[in-house]
Write an enzyme that holds these catalytic residues in place. Structure first.
Site, PDB file in Angstrom:
ATOM      1  N   HIS A 165      19.585 -15.967  -0.821  1.00  0.00           N
ATOM      2  CA  HIS A 165      19.368 -17.395  -0.604  1.00  0.00           C
ATOM      3  C   HIS A 165      19.279 -17.666   0.896  1.00  0.00           C
ATOM      4  O   HIS A 165      20.110 -17.184   1.665  1.00  0.00           O
ATOM      5  CB  HIS A 165      20.547 -18.167  -1.209  1.00  0.00           C
ATOM      6  CG  HIS A 165      20.439 -19.654  -1.111  1.00  0.00           C
ATOM      7  ND1 HIS A 165      19.612 -20.387  -1.928  1.00  0.00           N
ATOM      8  CD2 HIS A 165      21.049 -20.543  -0.292  1.00  0.00           C
ATOM      9  CE1 HIS A 165      19.730 -21.669  -1.624  1.00  0.00           C
ATOM     10  NE2 HIS A 165      20.596 -21.785  -0.636  1.00  0.00           N
ATOM     11  N   LYS A 169      21.344 -25.773   1.599  1.00  0.00           N
ATOM     12  CA  LYS A 169      21.050 -25.241   2.928  1.00  0.00           C
ATOM     13  C   LYS A 169      21.577 -26.220   3.981  1.00  0.00           C
ATOM     14  O   LYS A 169      21.780 -27.398   3.689  1.00  0.00           O
ATOM     15  CB  LYS A 169      19.540 -25.045   3.115  1.00  0.00           C
ATOM     16  CG  LYS A 169      18.889 -24.169   2.039  1.00  0.00           C
ATOM     17  CD  LYS A 169      17.419 -24.000   2.294  1.00  0.00           C
ATOM     18  CE  LYS A 169      16.696 -23.471   1.060  1.00  0.00           C
ATOM     19  NZ  LYS A 169      17.229 -22.210   0.546  1.00  0.00           N
ATOM     20  N   TYR A 209      16.778 -16.936   6.884  1.00  0.00           N
ATOM     21  CA  TYR A 209      17.699 -16.002   6.241  1.00  0.00           C
ATOM     22  C   TYR A 209      18.493 -15.261   7.317  1.00  0.00           C
ATOM     23  O   TYR A 209      17.945 -14.900   8.360  1.00  0.00           O
ATOM     24  CB  TYR A 209      16.931 -14.960   5.421  1.00  0.00           C
ATOM     25  CG  TYR A 209      16.043 -15.528   4.343  1.00  0.00           C
ATOM     26  CD1 TYR A 209      16.470 -15.586   3.017  1.00  0.00           C
ATOM     27  CD2 TYR A 209      14.755 -15.984   4.650  1.00  0.00           C
ATOM     28  CE1 TYR A 209      15.644 -16.086   2.028  1.00  0.00           C
ATOM     29  CE2 TYR A 209      13.926 -16.496   3.660  1.00  0.00           C
ATOM     30  CZ  TYR A 209      14.379 -16.542   2.358  1.00  0.00           C
ATOM     31  OH  TYR A 209      13.555 -17.050   1.371  1.00  0.00           O
TER      32      TYR A 209
END
Length: 353
Positions: free
Chosen positions: A301, A332, A290
């Site tokens: 997210h 991602k 993160y």
């Protein structure tokens, strides 16, 4: 057609006469050598298939089949390079063979007019790729301001293009301000438990460390605990109540997890850069990362999946493809970390050309 007849010599097809102007000056095929033009095998195969040229070898005119077989014998993975070359040409790109397999120009760009944009490396799904080779190719592309692309060809001749780039990761988390509390944490079998309620709360709420065991105690992963010990934020004891030094902790952690040192180096680098790294086990990676967490009540997210690899690591193409697809499916970026005078990062992602 006589003026467009070339001769196959080794791994080149040689032309003279009007072919120089027709193929090189007007359409950017081949490379000039004095008054002759040399076409790479993939260029010649592409033009031969379209009946733009003819090719002789030792006085015999070659069919496309004959030429393709001869080229395959003369150049390793010729079939794959031809598949990729044809695909790029038919997508409207100008392509020039090079030591990197191909230099590809941006849409609308032409050789001798605009610089090429990509270095494309052709890879079969069957051949493993050492990390050092991949990094060397990436560095070579960057040295001349090009983007690196892997063109992986599977057993059914489908092509997947991956962009490869170095990453500079940076987050916005501030270090947790905490003074170690004696006897507050214990190294158990494969994790650390913090018994002190205040320490548990501060670490979890201010730095998103660990996972609560209940409303008073916190469980830390091995890398989290090791990092906090090194940064003077936590005191950890063993079963006998002895305070563990960073070296003590690392030695015991290595007995549990053989890749601990590399993971700890990566975790340390991420945390020091203001990022939050948590386990990426559910995603088949070392960490999910993160950029910043404002409150634990509203966790954003995670942006990256990060996996550490040793310098002698060799990628299997199917494993690489699986990792990238999984990362993309959960929105991602797939990032790999390696240690070369400090932790460095690079990412791979599917691209559309």
């Amino acid at each position: 057609m006589d003026s467009m007849k070339g001769v196959l010599k080794g791994d080149k097809v040689i032309f003279g006469g009007e072919a120089v102007a027709e193929l090189y000056n007007a359409q950017y095929y081949g490379r000039l050598k004095g008054e002759t033009l040399e076409l790479a095998l993939v260029e010649a195969a592409y033009l031969l298939d379209r009946e733009r040229i003819s090719v002789d070898q030792e006085g015999r005119s070659l069919s496309f089949r004959d030429f393709f077989i001869a080229a395959s014998q003369a150049q390793e993975y010729f079939e794959l390079k031809y598949i990729v070359y044809r695909d790029l040409r038919e997508r409207g790109y100008y392509v020039q063979p090079s030591v990197t397999d191909f230099r590809v120009y941006p849409r609308g760009g032409k050789p001798n007019v605009a610089p090429s944009k990509y270095f494309v490396h052709v890879v079969t799904e069957r051949k493993p790729m050492p990390l050092q080779q991949l990094i060397s190719n990436l560095q070579a592309a960057l040295n001349v301001r090009k983007e690196m692309v892997l063109a992986i060809v599977d057993e059914e001749s489908d092509i997947t293009y991956y962009g490869v780039k170095f990453n500079v990761l940076k987050g916005g988390m501030e270090p947790v301000q905490l003074t170690p509390v004696p006897g507050s944490a214990t190294f158990l079998q494969d994790r650390v438990v913090i018994w002190d309620t205040e320490v548990s709360t501060r670490l979890h709420q201010d730095g998103f460390y660990g996972n609560p065991m209940d409303d008073r105690r916190l469980q830390l992963s091995l890398v989290e605990a090791a990092y906090l010990i090194m940064r003077g934020k936590l005191e950890v004891t063993d079963y006998e109540g002895r305070i563990m030094t960073p070296d003590d902790f690392t030695a015991k952690a290595l007995q549990i997890e053989s890749s601990f040192v590399g993971k700890l180096k990566t975790y340390t680098d991420l945390r020091d850069k203001g990022l939050v790294a948590k386990t990426g086990f559910k995603f088949g990676s070392d960490f999910r990362v993160y950029e910043k967490i404002e409150t634990i009540e509203k966790i954003p997210h995670s942006k990256y999946l990060v996996g550490y690899v040793e310098n002698d690591h060799v990628y299997q193409m199917q494993d690489l493809s699986r990792s990238i697809r999984l990362a993309n499916s959960v929105r991602k970026d797939m990032v790999f970390a390696f240690d070369r005078s400090g932790i460095q990062y690079f990412s791979l992602g599917r691209i559309k050309l």
